[in-house]
Design an enzyme around this catalytic site. Structure first.
Site, PDB file in Angstrom:
ATOM      1  N   GLU A 113       0.845  -1.201   0.000  1.00  0.00           N
ATOM      2  CA  GLU A 113       0.000   0.000   0.000  1.00  0.00           C
ATOM      3  C   GLU A 113       0.872   1.240   0.000  1.00  0.00           C
ATOM      4  O   GLU A 113       2.057   1.153   0.307  1.00  0.00           O
ATOM      5  CB  GLU A 113      -0.854   0.033   1.278  1.00  0.00           C
ATOM      6  CG  GLU A 113      -1.807  -1.107   1.398  1.00  0.00           C
ATOM      7  CD  GLU A 113      -2.450  -1.173   2.784  1.00  0.00           C
ATOM      8  OE1 GLU A 113      -2.339  -0.198   3.557  1.00  0.00           O
ATOM      9  OE2 GLU A 113      -3.052  -2.205   3.071  1.00  0.00           O
ATOM     10  N   LYS A 115       2.136   4.687   1.725  1.00  0.00           N
ATOM     11  CA  LYS A 115       2.208   5.207   3.089  1.00  0.00           C
ATOM     12  C   LYS A 115       1.799   6.682   3.035  1.00  0.00           C
ATOM     13  O   LYS A 115       2.570   7.538   2.601  1.00  0.00           O
ATOM     14  CB  LYS A 115       3.618   5.048   3.661  1.00  0.00           C
ATOM     15  CG  LYS A 115       3.678   5.370   5.134  1.00  0.00           C
ATOM     16  CD  LYS A 115       4.962   4.889   5.748  1.00  0.00           C
ATOM     17  CE  LYS A 115       4.986   5.051   7.242  1.00  0.00           C
ATOM     18  NZ  LYS A 115       4.773   6.391   7.711  1.00  0.00           N
ATOM     19  N   ASP A 117       1.048  10.382   4.028  1.00  0.00           N
ATOM     20  CA  ASP A 117       1.755  11.255   4.963  1.00  0.00           C
ATOM     21  C   ASP A 117       0.769  12.238   5.588  1.00  0.00           C
ATOM     22  O   ASP A 117       0.631  13.373   5.144  1.00  0.00           O
ATOM     23  CB  ASP A 117       2.868  11.998   4.210  1.00  0.00           C
ATOM     24  CG  ASP A 117       3.886  12.576   5.165  1.00  0.00           C
ATOM     25  OD1 ASP A 117       3.801  12.284   6.376  1.00  0.00           O
ATOM     26  OD2 ASP A 117       4.759  13.331   4.709  1.00  0.00           O
ATOM     27  N   TYR A 225      -6.954  -0.165   7.726  1.00  0.00           N
ATOM     28  CA  TYR A 225      -6.900  -1.276   8.671  1.00  0.00           C
ATOM     29  C   TYR A 225      -8.272  -1.458   9.319  1.00  0.00           C
ATOM     30  O   TYR A 225      -8.882  -0.479   9.744  1.00  0.00           O
ATOM     31  CB  TYR A 225      -5.846  -0.950   9.734  1.00  0.00           C
ATOM     32  CG  TYR A 225      -5.416  -2.119  10.584  1.00  0.00           C
ATOM     33  CD1 TYR A 225      -5.023  -3.314  10.001  1.00  0.00           C
ATOM     34  CD2 TYR A 225      -5.392  -2.027  11.969  1.00  0.00           C
ATOM     35  CE1 TYR A 225      -4.620  -4.382  10.781  1.00  0.00           C
ATOM     36  CE2 TYR A 225      -4.976  -3.087  12.762  1.00  0.00           C
ATOM     37  CZ  TYR A 225      -4.599  -4.262  12.148  1.00  0.00           C
ATOM     38  OH  TYR A 225      -4.198  -5.305  12.919  1.00  0.00           O
ATOM     39  N   LYS A 311      10.553   3.622   3.384  1.00  0.00           N
ATOM     40  CA  LYS A 311      10.418   5.077   3.233  1.00  0.00           C
ATOM     41  C   LYS A 311      11.271   5.557   2.066  1.00  0.00           C
ATOM     42  O   LYS A 311      12.422   5.131   1.910  1.00  0.00           O
ATOM     43  CB  LYS A 311      10.879   5.771   4.521  1.00  0.00           C
ATOM     44  CG  LYS A 311      10.040   5.373   5.733  1.00  0.00           C
ATOM     45  CD  LYS A 311       9.111   6.461   6.165  1.00  0.00           C
ATOM     46  CE  LYS A 311       9.721   7.217   7.297  1.00  0.00           C
ATOM     47  NZ  LYS A 311       8.932   8.305   7.793  1.00  0.00           N
ATOM     48  N   CYS A 405      27.614  30.267  27.037  1.00  0.00           N
ATOM     49  CA  CYS A 405      26.181  30.352  26.715  1.00  0.00           C
ATOM     50  C   CYS A 405      25.886  31.702  26.023  1.00  0.00           C
ATOM     51  O   CYS A 405      26.244  32.754  26.568  1.00  0.00           O
ATOM     52  CB  CYS A 405      25.350  30.221  27.989  1.00  0.00           C
ATOM     53  SG  CYS A 405      23.590  30.447  27.676  1.00  0.00           S
ATOM     54  N   CYS A 408      23.574  33.801  28.604  1.00  0.00           N
ATOM     55  CA  CYS A 408      23.960  34.268  29.942  1.00  0.00           C
ATOM     56  C   CYS A 408      25.466  34.250  30.175  1.00  0.00           C
ATOM     57  O   CYS A 408      25.927  34.623  31.256  1.00  0.00           O
ATOM     58  CB  CYS A 408      23.234  33.454  31.019  1.00  0.00           C
ATOM     59  SG  CYS A 408      23.833  31.760  31.144  1.00  0.00           S
ATOM     60  N   CYS A 423      24.031  24.586  28.932  1.00  0.00           N
ATOM     61  CA  CYS A 423      24.377  25.667  29.839  1.00  0.00           C
ATOM     62  C   CYS A 423      23.968  25.223  31.243  1.00  0.00           C
ATOM     63  O   CYS A 423      22.792  24.937  31.482  1.00  0.00           O
ATOM     64  CB  CYS A 423      23.624  26.933  29.440  1.00  0.00           C
ATOM     65  SG  CYS A 423      23.643  28.177  30.737  1.00  0.00           S
ATOM     66  N   CYS A 429      19.791  31.375  33.799  1.00  0.00           N
ATOM     67  CA  CYS A 429      19.829  31.589  32.346  1.00  0.00           C
ATOM     68  C   CYS A 429      18.395  31.850  31.843  1.00  0.00           C
ATOM     69  O   CYS A 429      17.528  30.982  31.954  1.00  0.00           O
ATOM     70  CB  CYS A 429      20.432  30.350  31.698  1.00  0.00           C
ATOM     71  SG  CYS A 429      20.526  30.437  29.914  1.00  0.00           S
TER      72      CYS A 429
HETATM   73  S1  IVH Z   1      -0.741   0.375   8.904  1.00  0.00           S
HETATM   74  C1  IVH Z   1      -0.372  -1.733  12.882  1.00  0.00           C
HETATM   75  N1  IVH Z   1      -0.937   1.452   6.527  1.00  0.00           N
HETATM   76  O1  IVH Z   1       2.124   5.228   9.213  1.00  0.00           O
HETATM   77  C2  IVH Z   1      -0.087  -1.027  11.627  1.00  0.00           C
HETATM   78  N2  IVH Z   1      -0.124   2.816   8.283  1.00  0.00           N
HETATM   79  O2  IVH Z   1       4.306   4.385  11.477  1.00  0.00           O
HETATM   80  C3  IVH Z   1      -0.788   0.235  11.548  1.00  0.00           C
HETATM   81  N3  IVH Z   1       0.371   5.118   7.622  1.00  0.00           N
HETATM   82  O3  IVH Z   1       0.736   5.737  12.339  1.00  0.00           O
HETATM   83  C4  IVH Z   1      -0.381   1.097  10.448  1.00  0.00           C
HETATM   84  N4  IVH Z   1      -0.209   4.921   5.523  1.00  0.00           N
HETATM   85  O4  IVH Z   1      -0.401   6.852  10.424  1.00  0.00           O
HETATM   86  C5  IVH Z   1      -0.580   1.639   7.799  1.00  0.00           C
HETATM   87  N5  IVH Z   1      -1.203   2.250   4.363  1.00  0.00           N
HETATM   88  C6  IVH Z   1      -0.860   2.458   5.633  1.00  0.00           C
HETATM   89  C7  IVH Z   1      -0.389   3.710   6.101  1.00  0.00           C
HETATM   90  C8  IVH Z   1      -0.027   3.844   7.446  1.00  0.00           C
HETATM   91  C9  IVH Z   1       0.243   5.738   6.448  1.00  0.00           C
HETATM   92  C10 IVH Z   1       0.899   5.755   8.861  1.00  0.00           C
HETATM   93  C11 IVH Z   1       0.027   5.578  10.050  1.00  0.00           C
HETATM   94  C12 IVH Z   1       0.898   5.054  11.155  1.00  0.00           C
HETATM   95  C13 IVH Z   1       2.269   5.226  10.593  1.00  0.00           C
HETATM   96  C14 IVH Z   1       3.114   4.039  10.967  1.00  0.00           C
END
Ligand code: IVH
Length: 686
Positions: A113, A115, A117, A225, A311, A405, A408, A423, A429
């Site tokens: 999937e 990820k 952001d 999920y 990542k 520092c 201070c 410091c 300070c």
């Molecule tokens: S699964 C138990 N799937 O990434 C597993 N997370 O560090 C639960 N995130 O806090 C996460 N896209 O906010 C999952 N396709 C995806 C995701 C995803 C973004 C984020 C999520 C989580 C962080 C994991």
């Protein structure tokens, strides 16, 4: 229109609007014009106004917001919200696959999937209705942001089809690039500071107090999920597809993979493809598909062993380092900051970047005048990752770290084995003193809203507060008439802040009210290094009072669950300082909570350890129901979502679902009413 007729029409309109919302926001395939949609909505709003008794909290009219949340309630997650272990290399993905295959065998299937952001969210549904939306928080408990979540149109308020009666969906709330740009433009026009990136904008929006404002921000949500005790599916992929049928938006960019090559294909596709997406992603998530396999693989304390995040390498640019300045933090830590020639990077202009500490500057041999590489890997503050030596001016000199520092003038110190200079002038300070005062009054600590950074500055300049206990000695006569003149800058005109009657009354009232802040938060507010909210709570529940904590030795402290050597050392050192002892005495005298109340001690017991409770039905208010759930957890019990042989008790309110009741009777599980539950804890009804 008579009541019955209105009821039918409201239900009809609700269903139509929900279907159109789904077509538009989930399927991306609208079937009517905006105008026609607005007409249906207007009719529903009008009917609900006319017959307020028929307006449901799940009505699509809720999407426009209206609710103000003064302070978000903290809610414990039924299942902790774990994070994912991150990797940046192919090798680590191969290692992950090897580990999985070793346990599961070669029949393993993965789901890849994107990820997203944004900000993680947990959405709780009961009998198909959205009951609650909670942020991730520290993973164990988060903020209840239900009113804000309801304004997000891709989050269904009521589910359709064959959904489980108890359901938790986890997903990501994010902002598209288009909305981010629109919002920032609007903010600049009204003189507000623009957001750094879409993730911050989404996070900031979700925490707004006024849900009408959130509705204007057009946040998006995709779910990734599904959690339920009564799922009909045995794998992640099928459960997500089902979720789509219940009304959720799932990511269309998802793929089932049989082997490592298919995983790498997916990663490669999106490493290139991400620049064309209308939102930010920071990587790819690889999950084991079968729930049975997930269960076998299990989790560590922080993350599941059945998933990993790959990542993407962050974007990088090169620019000139104009100067290195230094910031002094609340704990005295000195942070070097790079002042850069402004450069455009990943959607924003970067002028400053953190250099972390002296060792990093030395190891990268960073010098003023160098061209340096700047990266933004999702962090708010960009960082410097290297020097372009080919462009180094011949006259350049190695950088020497400051010895005194900058605030201070005290000679700086460094602990053996640590990289940070600090410091040591804790009590003299200015940024350290002010930092501690600001921490003390902050929301998660004593929450004295009537005192902000600006007002603390005024109190400090007038020598009225130096240590945190000084707040409790302030008098009306000292405060009235205090003022500060802020000179004009190129962005803001000159202004005068002065303390008038109302301000002073509010400040004193806020300080008075802080005397009832519970002990765990007071302990956090003391600002002991390494003692964050969670550690403070742990310590408070273990020792019950500051006196007992002060008597605890290093050896005793490290025996407490989750207290390591670094924390223990800091506690012992700080609590034995004469200044701290004096502060504690003064706080006690002022009436600040320096121990748990009898009530807190009782409720934080373990009476319900090993027991699983299902709380079901109506308890007069959603708030009361949450309190009951919180009591279960506070007393060491576990919360279940559906009735099964694992359930020990059911706390039943009125109108508990008949099928649940039937099941409870069949399984012989005792049903408790609210009073019987309280009796179990030895409490009386509030
Ligand atoms: S699964 C138990 N799937 O990434 C597993 N997370 O560090 C639960 N995130 O806090 C996460 N896209 O906010 C999952 N396709 C995806 C995701 C995803 C973004 C984020 C999520 C989580 C962080 C994991």
């Amino acid at each position: 229109m008579e009541l019955e007729h209105a009821r039918t029409r409201i239900e009809e309109l609700t269903e139509m609007i929900e279907q159109h919302n789904y077509n538009y926001y989930v399927l991306n395939a609208p079937t009517i014009s905006d105008y026609e949609f607005d007409k249906l909505m207007a009719e529903l709003i009008k009917l609900e106004k006319q017959f307020p008794q028929l307006a449901s909290p799940y009505s699509p009219t809720q999407r426009v917001g209206g609710e103000i949340t003064k302070e978000f309630q903290t809610v414990r997650h039924r299942t902790p919200m774990l994070s994912l272990s991150n990797t940046y290399t192919d090798t680590e993905i191969r290692d992950f696959d090897q580990r999985v295959r070793k346990t599961i065998g070669n029949e393993v299937e993965y789901v890849c999937e994107l990820k997203f952001d944004g900000v993680a969210i947990s959405l709780i549904y009961e009998d198909g209705k959205l009951i609650r939306g909670v942020t991730r928080g520290d993973g164990t408990q988060g903020d209840d942001v239900t009113a804000n979540v309801k304004t997000i149109r891709s989050i269904p308020l009521r589910l359709k089809g064959d959904f489980p009666s108890q359901l938790e969906m986890r997903g990501e709330i994010y902002m598209t690039h288009a909305e981010f740009n629109r919002l920032n433009q609007e903010r600049e026009e009204i003189g507000e500071i623009p957001f750094v990136n879409p993730r911050n904008a989404a996070a900031g929006s979700l925490k707004l107090q006024d849900s009408t404002e959130v509705a204007h921000r057009h946040l998006e949500c995709i779910v990734y999920y599904v959690l339920s005790d009564s799922l009909k599916y045995d794998n992640h992929y099928d459960s997500l597809m089902a979720a789509c049928n219940w009304g959720f938006r799932i990511s269309p960019y998802i793929s089932r993979c049989k082997n490592i090559d298919e995983i790498f294909d997916f990663i490669e596709e999106w490493n290139k493809g991400r620049e064309h997406l209308p939102f930010d992603i920071d990587g790819v998530v690889i999950k084991v598909n079968s729930f049975r396999h997930q269960q076998i693989l299990g989790t560590t304390a922080k993350s599941p062993r059945w998933a990993i995040a790959f990542k993407f390498q962050p974007e990088s640019v090169s620019t000139r380092l104009l100067n290195i300045s230094f910031q002094v933090g609340r704990t005295g830590a000195i942070t070097p900051v790079a002042e850069l020639e402004p450069v455009f990077l990943a959607g924003t202009t970067v002028k400053r970047a953190t250099l972390h500490n002296a060792d990093i500057i030395a190891s990268l041999d960073i010098r003023v005048g160098d061209y340096v590489f700047v990266e933004k890997g999702g962090e708010i503050i960009p960082k410097i990752t290297g020097v372009d030596f080919s462009k180094r001016p011949p006259s350049s000199q190695p950088f020497t770290f400051i010895e005194y520092c900058p605030e201070c003038g005290t000679p700086l110190r460094k602990n053996p084995g640590e990289a940070t200079w600090y410091c040591p002038n804790e009590t003299g300070c200015p940024p350290q003193i002010k930092g501690r005062l600001e921490h003390f009054i902050s929301r998660k600590a004593m929450n004295i809203e009537s005192l902000g950074e600006g007002r603390i500055e005024i109190l400090y300049e007038n020598r009225l507060v130096r240590k945190i206990s000084d707040f409790y000695k302030l008098t009306y006569n000292q405060l009235i008439g205090l003022k500060k003149v802020y000179p004009a800058t190129d962005k803001t005109p000159a202004r005068v802040v002065s303390f008038r009657e109302k301000t002073v009354e509010n400040i004193l009232k806020g300080i008075e009210q802080s005397k009832s802040v519970p002990f765990p938060r007071v302990l956090y507010a003391l600002g002991i290094r390494y003692v964050g909210e969670t550690v403070a709570r742990k310590l408070a529940l273990h020792y019950h009072s500051i006196d007992r904590l002060m008597q605890a030795s290093f050896e005793e402290l490290i025996l407490v669950d989750e207290i390591g050597e670094k924390i223990a050392e800091s506690i012992v050192k700080t609590l034995h300082q004469p200044e701290m002892k004096e502060i504690i005495e003064e706080l006690k005298k002022a009436g600040v909570q320096m121990s748990l109340s009898v009530e807190e001690k009782q409720t934080q017991g373990n009476i319900l350890a090993g027991k699983t409770f299902v709380v079901s039905g109506d308890f007069g208010s959603a708030e009361r129901r949450r309190e009951i759930e919180q009591m279960v957890v506070n007393n060491g019990g576990k919360l279940g979502t559906s009735v099964s042989s694992k359930t020990s008790f059911i706390v039943a309110g009125s109108q508990m679902g008949p099928s649940k009741k039937q099941k409870a009777i069949e399984l012989g599980i005792p049903l408790l009413n609210e009073q019987e539950f309280l009796d179990l804890l030895g409490k009386s009804h509030p």
